[in-house]
Design an enzyme around this catalytic site. Structure first.
Site, PDB file in Angstrom:
ATOM      1  N   GLU A   1      52.809  40.087  34.195  1.00  0.00           N
ATOM      2  CA  GLU A   1      51.636  40.533  33.427  1.00  0.00           C
ATOM      3  C   GLU A   1      51.407  42.008  33.713  1.00  0.00           C
ATOM      4  O   GLU A   1      51.069  42.382  34.842  1.00  0.00           O
ATOM      5  CB  GLU A   1      50.415  39.695  33.843  1.00  0.00           C
ATOM      6  CG  GLU A   1      49.142  40.125  33.127  1.00  0.00           C
ATOM      7  CD  GLU A   1      47.902  39.423  33.696  1.00  0.00           C
ATOM      8  OE1 GLU A   1      47.983  38.242  34.094  1.00  0.00           O
ATOM      9  OE2 GLU A   1      46.853  40.087  33.746  1.00  0.00           O
TER      10      GLU A   1
ATOM     11  N   ARG B   1      45.617  48.806  32.255  1.00  0.00           N
ATOM     12  CA  ARG B   1      44.652  49.626  32.994  1.00  0.00           C
ATOM     13  C   ARG B   1      45.174  51.019  33.266  1.00  0.00           C
ATOM     14  O   ARG B   1      44.524  51.806  33.943  1.00  0.00           O
ATOM     15  CB  ARG B   1      44.321  48.957  34.330  1.00  0.00           C
ATOM     16  CG  ARG B   1      43.558  47.680  34.152  1.00  0.00           C
ATOM     17  CD  ARG B   1      43.071  47.166  35.477  1.00  0.00           C
ATOM     18  NE  ARG B   1      42.988  45.727  35.428  1.00  0.00           N
ATOM     19  CZ  ARG B   1      42.844  44.956  36.483  1.00  0.00           C
ATOM     20  NH1 ARG B   1      42.768  45.489  37.684  1.00  0.00           N
ATOM     21  NH2 ARG B   1      42.784  43.652  36.349  1.00  0.00           N
TER      22      ARG B   1
ATOM     23  N   LYS C   1      42.134  31.811  32.156  1.00  0.00           N
ATOM     24  CA  LYS C   1      42.203  32.585  33.388  1.00  0.00           C
ATOM     25  C   LYS C   1      40.842  32.404  34.072  1.00  0.00           C
ATOM     26  O   LYS C   1      39.806  32.366  33.384  1.00  0.00           O
ATOM     27  CB  LYS C   1      42.429  34.055  33.025  1.00  0.00           C
ATOM     28  CG  LYS C   1      42.325  35.031  34.186  1.00  0.00           C
ATOM     29  CD  LYS C   1      42.724  36.425  33.727  1.00  0.00           C
ATOM     30  CE  LYS C   1      42.384  37.446  34.803  1.00  0.00           C
ATOM     31  NZ  LYS C   1      43.452  38.401  35.034  1.00  0.00           N
TER      32      LYS C   1
HETATM   33  C1  3PG Z   1      43.521  40.692  37.517  1.00  0.00           C
HETATM   34  O1  3PG Z   1      43.387  41.532  36.649  1.00  0.00           O
HETATM   35  O2  3PG Z   1      43.974  39.579  37.242  1.00  0.00           O
HETATM   36  C2  3PG Z   1      43.080  40.992  38.877  1.00  0.00           C
HETATM   37  O3  3PG Z   1      42.540  42.255  38.975  1.00  0.00           O
HETATM   38  C3  3PG Z   1      44.094  40.817  39.933  1.00  0.00           C
HETATM   39  O4  3PG Z   1      43.380  40.690  41.086  1.00  0.00           O
HETATM   40  P1  3PG Z   1      43.962  41.107  42.509  1.00  0.00           P
HETATM   41  O5  3PG Z   1      44.322  42.554  42.392  1.00  0.00           O
HETATM   42  O6  3PG Z   1      42.830  40.865  43.455  1.00  0.00           O
HETATM   43  O7  3PG Z   1      45.166  40.235  42.758  1.00  0.00           O
END
Ligand code: 3PG
Length: 211
Positions: free
Chosen positions: A45, A49, A133
């Site tokens: 994924e 960002r 999710k």
């Molecule tokens: C996401 O977008 O799914 C999360 O920001 C991932 O979270 P993490 O960086 O705490 O694993």
């Protein structure tokens, strides 16, 4: 409306952990994807960002065909369309909105929307969705919270993401309403920045054997 459930399940059941990738340099996209695939992690994924995220999706789709690349942090219909055009094979959002659901309807690829509260789950469910999710997983109530949701929402399953690491993933994966988990720990910034691809392959390998 429908989630394209079979397509989505085929992707989410491939591996216990989906890496959430925040790629800052286009040059890192292909070696990072290859390192993860070498470790047995094919579903990736790429979060929208960073300004180069769509280019990264395209680069991976072209150069690493064995990877199944999706777009994450998709917040509106325009981003959904752009990501699909760039070659994303699935779309992930932290939430669920009508414009996103409408775009998912006219799209060929499956959509994993985010839902965190009973109301959000019910809203998605009314539109034919039952895989979500669950974000931010650790901060929103953790394992006990998601376990409690399994009573009223027995047919609903989740991909918890947010604050999860390998030790926590093992526990999340024991829940009956968890299909897989997501996390950025498979591609730590410091290893990506310094091109330590073998370390990332090792992390991927460890996570691919969690279940
Ligand atoms: C996401 O977008 O799914 C999360 O920001 C991932 O979270 P993490 O960086 O705490 O694993």
């Amino acid at each position: 409306m429908s989630q394209k459930k079979e397509l989505l399940l085929a992707i989410m059941q491939k591996q216990p952990v989906i890496p959430v990738l925040l790629i800052e340099r286009l040059d890192d996209a292909i070696p990072l994807a290859r390192a993860l695939v070498r470790g047995g992690v094919k579903v990736l994924e790429v979060t929208l960002r960073t300004p180069i995220a769509l280019e990264c999706i395209k680069a991976i789709a072209d150069a690493v065909p064995e990877a199944i690349t999706g777009a994450g942090t998709v917040l509106d219909a325009g981003q959904f369309e752009d990501a699909e055009e760039a070659g994303a094979q699935f779309i992930v959002s932290p939430g669920v909105t009508d414009p996103l659901l409408q775009q998912a309807d006219v799209s060929k690829i499956p959509f994993l929307p985010g839902a965190m509260t009973p109301c959000e789950i019910m809203t998605g469910h009314e539109k034919g969705y039952d895989i979500f999710k669950f974000f931010p997983a650790e901060q929103a109530g953790g394992i006990e919270y998601l376990k409690a949701l399994s009573a009223p929402f027995s047919g609903v399953t989740f991909c918890p993401t947010g604050g999860i690491n390998i030790a926590k993933a093992i526990r999340w994966l024991t829940l009956s309403n968890v299909i897989c988990v997501g996390g950025s720990w498979l591609a730590p910034k410091e290893f990506v920045q310094t091109g330590q691809w073998d370390v990332i392959t090792t992390l991927a390998h460890e996570s691919s054997r969690l279940r």
